[in-house]
Design a protein around this motif. Sequence first.
Motif, PDB file in Angstrom:
ATOM      1  N   SER A 255       0.826  -1.212   0.000  1.00  0.00           N
ATOM      2  CA  SER A 255       0.000   0.000   0.000  1.00  0.00           C
ATOM      3  C   SER A 255       0.856   1.256   0.000  1.00  0.00           C
ATOM      4  O   SER A 255       0.561   2.232  -0.704  1.00  0.00           O
ATOM      5  N   THR A 279      -8.353   1.787  -4.222  1.00  0.00           N
ATOM      6  CA  THR A 279      -7.619   0.639  -3.701  1.00  0.00           C
ATOM      7  C   THR A 279      -8.344  -0.627  -4.143  1.00  0.00           C
ATOM      8  O   THR A 279      -9.548  -0.768  -3.922  1.00  0.00           O
ATOM      9  N   THR A 283      -6.339  -6.200  -2.424  1.00  0.00           N
ATOM     10  CA  THR A 283      -5.146  -5.800  -1.681  1.00  0.00           C
ATOM     11  C   THR A 283      -5.282  -6.200  -0.207  1.00  0.00           C
ATOM     12  O   THR A 283      -6.225  -5.789   0.478  1.00  0.00           O
TER      13      THR A 283
END
Length: 599
Positions: A255, A279, A283
């Motif tokens: 990240s 995002t 993830t």
Amino acid sequence: MCKLKLNSQTVVFLVALTTLLLSTWAAASAAKPNIIVILADDLGYSDIAPYGSEINTPNLDQLAQQGLRFSRYYTTASCAPTRAMLLTGVDSHRAGVANIAEALTPAQSHSPFYRGTLNHNIVTIATLLKDAGYHTNMTGKWHLGYEDPSLMPSQRGFEQTVMMPFSGGDNWTQQAYIPNYRKTLWFENGKEITLPEDFYSSEFIVDKAIKQIEKHRGDKQPFFSYLAFQAVHIPVQAPREYTEKYLNTYQSGWSVLRDNREQAVKDLGLIAQDAPVKTMNTTLDWEGLSAEEKRFNSKRMAVYAGMVDAMDFHIGRLVEYLKAIGEYDNTVIIFTSDNGPEPSDPAVNAGFSLIREHMLGYTSDFETLGERYSWNTIGTSFASAAASPLGHYKFHSGEGGMRVPMIISGPILAEQLQGQISHSKAFVKDLAPTILTIAGTQHPGSEYKGKTIEPQTGKDLLPLLNGGTDTVYNDSDIIAYEIGGNAALIKGDYKITYNRGGQNDSLWHLYNIEQDPGETQAIEKQRPAVFSDLLSEYEIYTRQNGVLPVPEDYNQTVQAGRNGAVKRIKETLANNKGILSLLLLLTAMAIIFFKRRKT
């Protein structure tokens, strides 16, 4: 018998005329630039320094400073279809490569558009460049057919070839990387070869490319060289000295890396500073990992960075060779990738672990990760960072799967464009007509040497490169593609996408990718007329290019694994040996099957 009598003045005139014609021909030949296409494999949008990466790529930096970077260059989201379009200028379906051969379903096999190999009604740019007086060379990954010798690059216009025919291969040895293959094959000029003991793919590919150019140096003919790297396709592998440069680089996780690259991309001016970014829902939470998991994952990415770094180093060797022989200033170099970063993570799949360790001979030991006999991938979380600031990755129609780096440098580029960024759209199909125009030739249309062929449908980018225009696309032009049921169409500032299964919702969405390259806000409800128009355009595209549906539960990676397993079972039974391997394979398939049912 009539004898022709020539006086001295006539002889002098004919000699002078012949000399003039020969010198004119020689000058015209010498004026043609050499052309080199360098294709990385699965390289993400921000994986090189000219596109915001922390990875050391000084040679690509130099090409970018002397060339033009494209901020909106598109490919398909899978390797072979991209390669088919690059070498032909024809849509991948019509070229016969609607998908990689390894992932085709039995129901698609009746269609000439779903062969996974280049159709024979296609003429490659290598053929046309050879006709135009170019030496034509190819080194690296082919993936467009080989079992029928007529499909090999040596029969598709390339004069000298050293090629690996598969979807991927080991970077150190000839061991297979997936069960679809018994070993990684390599061929030179159509004949199978054994790799040297000190083989490393990036070094070998450049070594062979230099030898090919050297063979004809001095004969005054220009050359076209196509270098197709294995970097950074799985298995992700790099020499230890390259990996060690990055051991401390990724300890803050994916990240943080994605955020850092997003800002770097924006600071370079590749996308707007206020462009929103999402995002990905694949993830993982870095902070939720144990210390040992963080250590292992950061090294996975360090190997990936080392592989990019090593590729850049060997590209630098090629550049230095061109300078040493006086050809660099007369060489157009195009660098790009076939699609976005690879998200697959078979390392966490118990079934594949059995296959990998017991059938393919790999380990994932931390100390030797990325080295000989080592298996490595980066998975979805770091793949999302590699595509930063875009969404999605390989196999998907999001920007991160389709939008990749492209740099073009060389004598055809207007001086004022050197070191600049073009925000014009460009598509992989456009490279073929552009290369032919650079070479002073063109595609013959729908007929070649008395045979009906597919016409090119890509656009010539040369007016953009010589400064004559800011874009070759208008608001009515489309860029469209489909692979394995995932699809996209771009028209003007708008794009529709369809991504199937898993983390996706299997619905069409509309985005304004000029304002929202991260595809954060679907606007089909706010722009219904635009949405309807693009859907209509896509329907036309499917009819014109023979697009076939896939089963509801289709997954490209799973289908490729299933096809490979079936192939190996048949081979094992036919040879009446390898029963232990067969049992291991069946066990692995059972684990994969029940795991999929559970999820």
